[in-house]
Motif scaffolding. Structure first.
Motif, PDB file in Angstrom:
ATOM      1  N   ARG A 163      36.346  -8.035  25.843  1.00 37.76           N
ATOM      2  CA  ARG A 163      37.778  -8.267  25.694  1.00 37.76           C
ATOM      3  C   ARG A 163      38.543  -6.963  25.905  1.00 37.76           C
ATOM      4  O   ARG A 163      39.566  -6.922  26.585  1.00 37.76           O
ATOM      5  N   CYS A 186      41.304  -6.369  28.827  1.00 37.47           N
ATOM      6  CA  CYS A 186      42.683  -6.002  28.477  1.00 37.47           C
ATOM      7  C   CYS A 186      43.055  -4.650  29.075  1.00 37.47           C
ATOM      8  O   CYS A 186      44.166  -4.459  29.568  1.00 37.47           O
ATOM      9  N   MET A 197      48.141  -3.894  24.697  1.00 38.39           N
ATOM     10  CA  MET A 197      46.728  -3.905  24.312  1.00 38.39           C
ATOM     11  C   MET A 197      46.541  -4.617  22.976  1.00 38.39           C
ATOM     12  O   MET A 197      45.617  -5.411  22.810  1.00 38.39           O
ATOM     13  N   CYS A 241      47.060  -8.329  23.568  1.00 33.13           N
ATOM     14  CA  CYS A 241      45.961  -8.853  24.381  1.00 33.13           C
ATOM     15  C   CYS A 241      44.690  -9.010  23.545  1.00 33.13           C
ATOM     16  O   CYS A 241      44.008 -10.024  23.630  1.00 33.13           O
ATOM     17  N   ALA A 284      43.022 -13.062  22.679  1.00 33.01           N
ATOM     18  CA  ALA A 284      42.101 -13.087  23.800  1.00 33.01           C
ATOM     19  C   ALA A 284      41.862 -14.477  24.350  1.00 33.01           C
ATOM     20  O   ALA A 284      41.567 -14.646  25.518  1.00 33.01           O
ATOM     21  N   PRO A 317      48.055 -13.976  28.515  1.00 34.26           N
ATOM     22  CA  PRO A 317      48.857 -12.839  28.050  1.00 34.26           C
ATOM     23  C   PRO A 317      50.301 -13.268  27.783  1.00 34.26           C
ATOM     24  O   PRO A 317      50.898 -13.993  28.561  1.00 34.26           O
TER      25      PRO A 317
END
Length: 106
Positions: free
Chosen positions: A32, A36, A54, A57, A61, A65
């Motif tokens: 992940r 990201c 970040m 994101c 997950a 987004p």
């Protein structure tokens, strides 16, 4: 003789180390983070906007987004609400349907 053996063992040790490191699988969190990070880089984000992106994101997950992820109860509420709307339920009928729908398990 001992020096040659020692050098041979050290060379063998160093040649085996990269093979073991390449076989290591990334955890879902590491995957992940990588995804990201690549997306943030592709969008050329810097500073605070990158940190915010970040954070969002990594928290979301499973969703697209910018889209907030839903917990199971919220997802159930959305599904029941959609069904009630499809059936054109209003007022008390809608309230009864929603109550019954949300109490269902599975």
């Amino acid at each position: 003789m001992k020096i040659t053996l020692l050098v041979t063992l050290l060379v063998g040790l160093f040649s085996l180390t990269p093979v073991g490191a390449q076989d290591k699988q990334l955890t879902p969190q590491q995957q992940r983070m990588t995804t990201c990070n690549q997306q943030a880089t592709a969008q050329a984000l810097k500073g605070d906007s990158r940190k915010t992106y970040m954070s969002d994101c990594l928290k979301n997950a499973s969703s697209k987004p910018g889209e907030k992820s839903l917990n199971p109860q919220q997802q159930k509420m959305r599904e029941c609400n959609s069904q009630a709307t499809q059936q054109s339920l209003k007022g008390d009928d809608r309230n009864k349907f929603m109550s019954a729908c949300l109490k269902k398990t599975g």
